[in-house]
Design a protein around this motif. Structure first.
Motif, short mmCIF file in Angstrom:
data_model
loop_
_atom_site.label_atom_id
_atom_site.label_comp_id
_atom_site.label_asym_id
_atom_site.label_seq_id
_atom_site.Cartn_x
_atom_site.Cartn_y
_atom_site.Cartn_z
N TYR A 18 4.34 -7.62 24.59
CA TYR A 18 5.44 -8.14 25.14
C TYR A 18 6.59 -7.39 25.30
N CYS A 19 7.04 -7.17 26.53
CA CYS A 19 8.01 -6.35 26.92
C CYS A 19 9.54 -7.23 26.86
N ASN A 20 10.22 -6.65 25.97
CA ASN A 20 11.38 -7.26 25.77
C ASN A 20 12.48 -7.05 26.92
N THR A 21 12.29 -6.22 27.83
CA THR A 21 13.08 -6.21 29.05
C THR A 21 12.77 -7.15 30.09
N CYS A 22 11.46 -7.18 30.22
CA CYS A 22 10.81 -8.11 31.44
C CYS A 22 10.74 -9.47 30.98
N LYS A 23 10.66 -9.60 29.67
CA LYS A 23 10.34 -11.13 29.06
C LYS A 23 8.90 -11.43 29.50
N LYS A 24 8.01 -10.77 29.59
CA LYS A 24 6.55 -11.01 29.86
C LYS A 24 5.57 -10.32 28.87
N GLU A 25 4.45 -11.03 28.79
CA GLU A 25 3.36 -10.35 28.18
C GLU A 25 2.18 -9.83 29.05
N PHE A 26 1.54 -8.67 28.70
CA PHE A 26 0.67 -8.01 29.47
C PHE A 26 -0.51 -7.51 28.60
N THR A 27 -1.52 -7.60 29.03
CA THR A 27 -2.77 -6.89 28.54
C THR A 27 -3.10 -5.46 28.97
N LEU A 28 -3.08 -4.70 28.10
CA LEU A 28 -2.83 -3.11 28.47
C LEU A 28 -4.50 -2.51 28.30
N GLU A 29 -4.71 -1.90 29.59
CA GLU A 29 -6.12 -1.24 30.04
C GLU A 29 -5.99 -0.20 29.16
N LYS A 30 -5.15 0.56 28.86
CA LYS A 30 -5.13 1.86 28.42
C LYS A 30 -4.39 1.66 27.11
N GLN A 31 -4.61 2.85 26.33
CA GLN A 31 -3.57 2.71 25.06
C GLN A 31 -2.35 3.46 25.43
N GLU A 32 -1.62 2.91 26.14
CA GLU A 32 -0.26 3.42 26.59
C GLU A 32 0.79 2.32 26.37
N TYR A 33 1.78 2.33 25.57
CA TYR A 33 2.64 1.35 25.20
C TYR A 33 3.74 1.34 26.23
N VAL A 34 3.51 1.19 27.36
CA VAL A 34 4.42 1.04 28.42
C VAL A 34 4.34 -0.22 29.12
N CYS A 35 5.31 -0.91 29.72
CA CYS A 35 5.42 -2.05 30.39
C CYS A 35 4.92 -1.67 31.74
N PRO A 36 3.51 -2.41 32.16
CA PRO A 36 2.97 -1.95 33.45
C PRO A 36 4.08 -2.54 34.53
N ALA A 37 5.06 -3.36 34.51
CA ALA A 37 5.94 -3.87 35.37
C ALA A 37 7.14 -3.17 35.73
N CYS A 38 7.86 -2.75 34.52
CA CYS A 38 8.95 -2.03 34.69
C CYS A 38 8.99 -0.71 34.11
#
Length: 113
Positions: free
Chosen positions: A72-92
């Protein structure tokens, strides 16, 4: 291998549910294993097949659902399923996120007769 102790606890839980529902046997056990849970699915399957013989699950099939990491991205306020083990928001592209799924193991469903 902590998978053996996990399976023993799982079989005990299945036994309790079977008794509570007046079932003679469990025919299917469905579990969800998160990628970050530390549980090795193939070792869990082997342990289940080994220890189920003298239990209410002796004829049960084990179905394993593999749960990817969900953040859950606290900045975008959205949930994302990660494809890679990178804990970075795919949107922002931010790293102000928390893991909301993929760290646990859950008993999802039992089929009993």
């Amino acid at each position: 291998m902590h998978e053996y102790s996990i399976v023993q606890a799982l079989l005990e839980q299945c036994d309790q549910h079977a008794k509570a529902n007046d079932a003679d046997k469990v025919t299917k056990v469905v579990i969800k294993i998160g990628i970050l849970s530390g549980v090795e699915p193939h070792l869990l399957q082997t342990a289940f097949d080994t220890f189920k013989e003298e239990t209410v699950c002796r004829e049960a099939e084990l179905e394993i659902i593999h749960q990817p990491v969900v953040i859950y991205c606290n900045t975008c306020k959205k949930e994302f399923t990660l494809e890679k083990q990178e804990y970075v928001c795919p949107a922002c592209g931010g790293n102000n996120a928390r893991v909301v799924d993929g760290e646990e193991m859950y008993l999802m469903r039992l089929e009993m007769v």
